[in-house]
Design a protein around this motif. Structure first.
Motif, PDB file in Angstrom:
ATOM      1  N   ALA A 149      65.984  65.516  52.247  1.00 23.46           N
ATOM      2  CA  ALA A 149      66.825  66.255  53.185  1.00 23.46           C
ATOM      3  C   ALA A 149      66.794  65.656  54.591  1.00 23.46           C
ATOM      4  CB  ALA A 149      66.380  67.721  53.235  1.00 23.46           C
ATOM      5  N   GLU A 161      60.622  65.499  50.113  1.00 20.49           N
ATOM      6  CA  GLU A 161      60.695  64.965  48.756  1.00 20.49           C
ATOM      7  C   GLU A 161      62.127  64.973  48.233  1.00 20.49           C
ATOM      8  OE1 GLU A 161      57.936  67.414  46.624  1.00 20.49           O
ATOM      9  OE2 GLU A 161      56.180  66.385  47.467  1.00 20.49           O
ATOM     10  N   ARG A 162      62.910  65.996  48.594  1.00 19.67           N
ATOM     11  CA  ARG A 162      64.314  66.045  48.187  1.00 19.67           C
ATOM     12  C   ARG A 162      65.153  65.032  48.954  1.00 19.67           C
ATOM     13  NH1 ARG A 162      63.617  71.602  49.019  1.00 19.67           N
ATOM     14  NH2 ARG A 162      64.885  71.429  50.894  1.00 19.67           N
ATOM     15  N   GLN A 164      58.549  69.751  50.669  1.00 23.75           N
ATOM     16  CA  GLN A 164      59.546  69.792  49.603  1.00 23.75           C
ATOM     17  C   GLN A 164      60.890  69.236  50.096  1.00 23.75           C
ATOM     18  OE1 GLN A 164      59.569  73.880  48.407  1.00 23.75           O
ATOM     19  NE2 GLN A 164      57.798  73.633  47.017  1.00 23.75           N
ATOM     20  N   ALA A 165      61.239  69.536  51.326  1.00 23.49           N
ATOM     21  CA  ALA A 165      62.492  69.004  51.877  1.00 23.49           C
ATOM     22  C   ALA A 165      62.417  67.484  52.009  1.00 23.49           C
ATOM     23  CB  ALA A 165      62.786  69.642  53.230  1.00 23.49           C
TER      24      ALA A 165
END
Length: 155
Positions: free
Chosen positions: A27, A24-25, A21-22
């Motif tokens: 980060a 994909e964001r 998820q990080a």
């Protein structure tokens, strides 16, 4: 990362999901040091490692850490190379004058280790500069030896 691990979910699965998820964001995009090698962690560090690292970061040589008389002596030794690219005699004499002024200031109030440093003879430096310049001009004016090329089928 405020989200807590749900009960019943394996730790590895939860960690992998957090990383995905990080990513994909975004980060992990444009982090400082991205694409640079890691410092050699197995190499023993000396007590001055941080000074060497700072000099590398700033693009400075270790000469700035030398005491003034050693720095002056090193400049005197490298003067011929330093004035070689200068285009005019006046600039060569100015460079020698600046160095001699610094040497005279140090001789008036010496500090640091007792190292013999004496002023530089500007006429001698100009003579060497002219010789180096003449040699360079002679090399450029000399015709290059003709290289006999072999035909492709005889190679």
């Amino acid at each position: 990362m405020t989200e807590r691990k749900p009960r019943g979910m394996g730790a590895e699965t939860w960690v992998e999901r957090q990383i995905r998820q990080a990513q994909e964001r975004g980060a992990f995009d444009n982090l400082p040091g991205a694409g640079k090698p890691l410092p050699n962690l197995h190499k023993p560090r000396d007590e001055m490692w941080w000074i060497k690292q700072k000099l590398d970061e700033e693009g400075l040589s270790a000469d700035v850490l030398l005491p003034e008389p050693l720095r002056l002596r090193k400049e005197v030794e490298g003067l011929r190379e330093a004035v070689r690219p200068l285009p005019a005699e006046r600039q060569v004499r100015d460079a020698v004058s600046r160095l001699n002024r610094r040497i005279a200031e140090w001789l008036r109030a010496p500090s640091g280790p007792p190292v013999h440093v004496s002023p530089v003879d500007a006429d001698e430096v100009v003579r060497q500069w002219r010789e180096d310049r003449q040699r360079r001009e002679d090399r450029l004016a000399a015709p290059e030896p003709e290289v006999k090329r072999r035909r492709w089928w005889r190679r």
